[in-house]
Design an enzyme around this catalytic site. Structure first.
Site, PDB file in Angstrom:
ATOM      1  N   GLY A   1       0.784  -1.234   0.000  1.00 14.39           N
ATOM      2  CA  GLY A   1       0.000   0.000   0.000  1.00 14.39           C
ATOM      3  C   GLY A   1       0.814   1.281   0.000  1.00 14.39           C
TER       4      GLY A   1
ATOM      5  N   ASP B   1      -5.546   2.596  10.479  1.00 15.55           N
ATOM      6  CA  ASP B   1      -6.971   2.404  10.740  1.00 15.55           C
ATOM      7  C   ASP B   1      -7.141   1.832  12.154  1.00 15.55           C
ATOM      8  OD1 ASP B   1      -9.679   1.981  10.530  1.00 15.55           O
ATOM      9  OD2 ASP B   1      -9.553   0.331   9.105  1.00 15.55           O
TER      10      ASP B   1
ATOM     11  N   LYS C   1      -7.343   7.239   9.969  1.00 19.65           N
ATOM     12  CA  LYS C   1      -8.782   7.091  10.248  1.00 19.65           C
ATOM     13  C   LYS C   1      -8.901   6.939  11.768  1.00 19.65           C
ATOM     14  CE  LYS C   1     -10.306   4.071   6.462  1.00 19.65           C
ATOM     15  NZ  LYS C   1     -10.737   2.686   6.202  1.00 19.65           N
TER      16      LYS C   1
ATOM     17  N   ASP D   1      -5.730  -0.167  -2.323  1.00 16.60           N
ATOM     18  CA  ASP D   1      -6.438  -1.039  -3.254  1.00 16.60           C
ATOM     19  C   ASP D   1      -7.773  -1.507  -2.708  1.00 16.60           C
ATOM     20  OD1 ASP D   1      -5.172  -2.719  -1.223  1.00 16.60           O
ATOM     21  OD2 ASP D   1      -5.839  -4.405  -2.440  1.00 16.60           O
TER      22      ASP D   1
HETATM   23  P1  IMP Z   1      -4.932  -1.366  10.389  1.00 12.98           P
HETATM   24  O1  IMP Z   1      -4.084  -2.522  10.771  1.00 12.98           O
HETATM   25  O2  IMP Z   1      -6.384  -1.623  10.623  1.00 12.98           O
HETATM   26  O3  IMP Z   1      -4.490  -0.036  10.984  1.00 12.98           O
HETATM   27  O4  IMP Z   1      -4.909  -1.247   8.837  1.00 12.98           O
HETATM   28  C1  IMP Z   1      -3.893  -0.763   8.170  1.00 12.98           C
HETATM   29  C2  IMP Z   1      -3.754  -1.430   6.817  1.00 12.98           C
HETATM   30  O5  IMP Z   1      -5.019  -1.819   6.262  1.00 12.98           O
HETATM   31  C3  IMP Z   1      -3.174  -0.405   5.894  1.00 12.98           C
HETATM   32  O6  IMP Z   1      -1.825  -0.669   5.722  1.00 12.98           O
HETATM   33  C4  IMP Z   1      -3.942  -0.567   4.606  1.00 12.98           C
HETATM   34  O7  IMP Z   1      -3.161  -1.313   3.711  1.00 12.98           O
HETATM   35  C5  IMP Z   1      -5.184  -1.336   4.939  1.00 12.98           C
HETATM   36  N1  IMP Z   1      -6.381  -0.451   4.920  1.00 12.98           N
HETATM   37  C6  IMP Z   1      -7.052   0.070   5.989  1.00 12.98           C
HETATM   38  N2  IMP Z   1      -8.083   0.825   5.587  1.00 12.98           N
HETATM   39  C7  IMP Z   1      -8.061   0.786   4.239  1.00 12.98           C
HETATM   40  C8  IMP Z   1      -8.878   1.408   3.232  1.00 12.98           C
HETATM   41  O8  IMP Z   1      -9.824   2.172   3.477  1.00 12.98           O
HETATM   42  N3  IMP Z   1      -8.523   1.143   1.943  1.00 12.98           N
HETATM   43  C9  IMP Z   1      -7.488   0.343   1.602  1.00 12.98           C
HETATM   44  N4  IMP Z   1      -6.708  -0.257   2.512  1.00 12.98           N
HETATM   45  C10 IMP Z   1      -6.992  -0.024   3.814  1.00 12.98           C
HETATM   46 MG    MG Z   2      -1.036  -1.683   3.961  1.00 13.17          MG
END
Ligand code: IMP
Ligand code: MG
Length: 176
Positions: A47, A105, A133, A161
């Site tokens: 990403g 996120d 977020k 993506d």
């Molecule tokens: P976390 O572990 O929930 O903080 O998520 C982080 C990872 O999830 C990021 O590195 C993104 O690759 C993916 N991700 C989280 N939200 C989105 C989104 O809205 N679109 C695309 N990828 C996301």
């Molecule tokens: Mg990612």
């Protein structure tokens, strides 16, 4: 055929907004880390590929670049199970790590990576994300550098993506 944006896609952040914000982030990072330890920009693949390439070029201090890869997403839902796919190759001992991800996120990915990276004995780990977020947070992670705060919606483009597609869109869109 050119990439088509899904019909539910709404423009959230334009490429012009992205590049001016990145320039400011690069200046800030360069000022903060100037004169300190050696710095490694550690991109979280896939990403953060596009963001890292753009951000790296706005940073004016000596910079190593390396990557780490994890996977956790299936469609628009995080599976919560994080898997390390690629280990860093550079020696990170005693260095500053600038961990660059596309979006923060729940915080699970970054928190997993921080624990994983500690074994390499870096001096400091700085967290840098294009998007934050805050309303999605499950683990209390605060990024040192944030491009933009966004609402709790699924976003695509600029490296992000949906099932592998749309990473190449220059702007960021949200899907409703
Ligand atoms: P976390 O572990 O929930 O903080 O998520 C982080 C990872 O999830 C990021 O590195 C993104 O690759 C993916 N991700 C989280 N939200 C989105 C989104 O809205 N679109 C695309 N990828 C996301
Ligand atoms: Mg990612």
């Amino acid at each position: 055929m050119p990439t088509t944006i899904p019909s539910s896609g709404k423009l959230l952040i334009s490429s012009a907004q992205i590049s001016s914000r990145i320039k400011a982030m690069g200046q800030q990072i360069s000022a903060d880390l100037a004169g300190s330890r050696e710095t490694v920009l550690l991109m979280v693949a896939d990403g953060a590929l596009i963001f890292s390439a753009d951000l790296g070029r706005t940073i004016s201090i000596p910079l190593y670049m390396d990557q780490i890869a994890v996977s956790s997403y299936e469609g628009t839902e995080s599976s919560g199970k994080i898997r390390l796919r690629t280990k860093p190759r550079l020696n990170l001992s005693g260095k500053n790590i600038l961990l660059v991800d596309d979006i923060l996120d729940t915080g699970q990915t970054i928190s997993y990576l921080i624990s994983y990276l500690k074994q390499f004995k870096p001096d400091k780990i700085y967290i840098c994300v294009m998007l934050d977020k805050p309303s999605g947070r499950k683990v209390p992670i605060i990024a040192d550098y944030v491009g933009f705060e966004v609402p709790d919606k699924f976003v695509i483009g600029y490296g992000m993506d949906y099932d592998g597609l749309y990473r190449n869109l220059p702007d960021i869109y949200c899907l409703d």
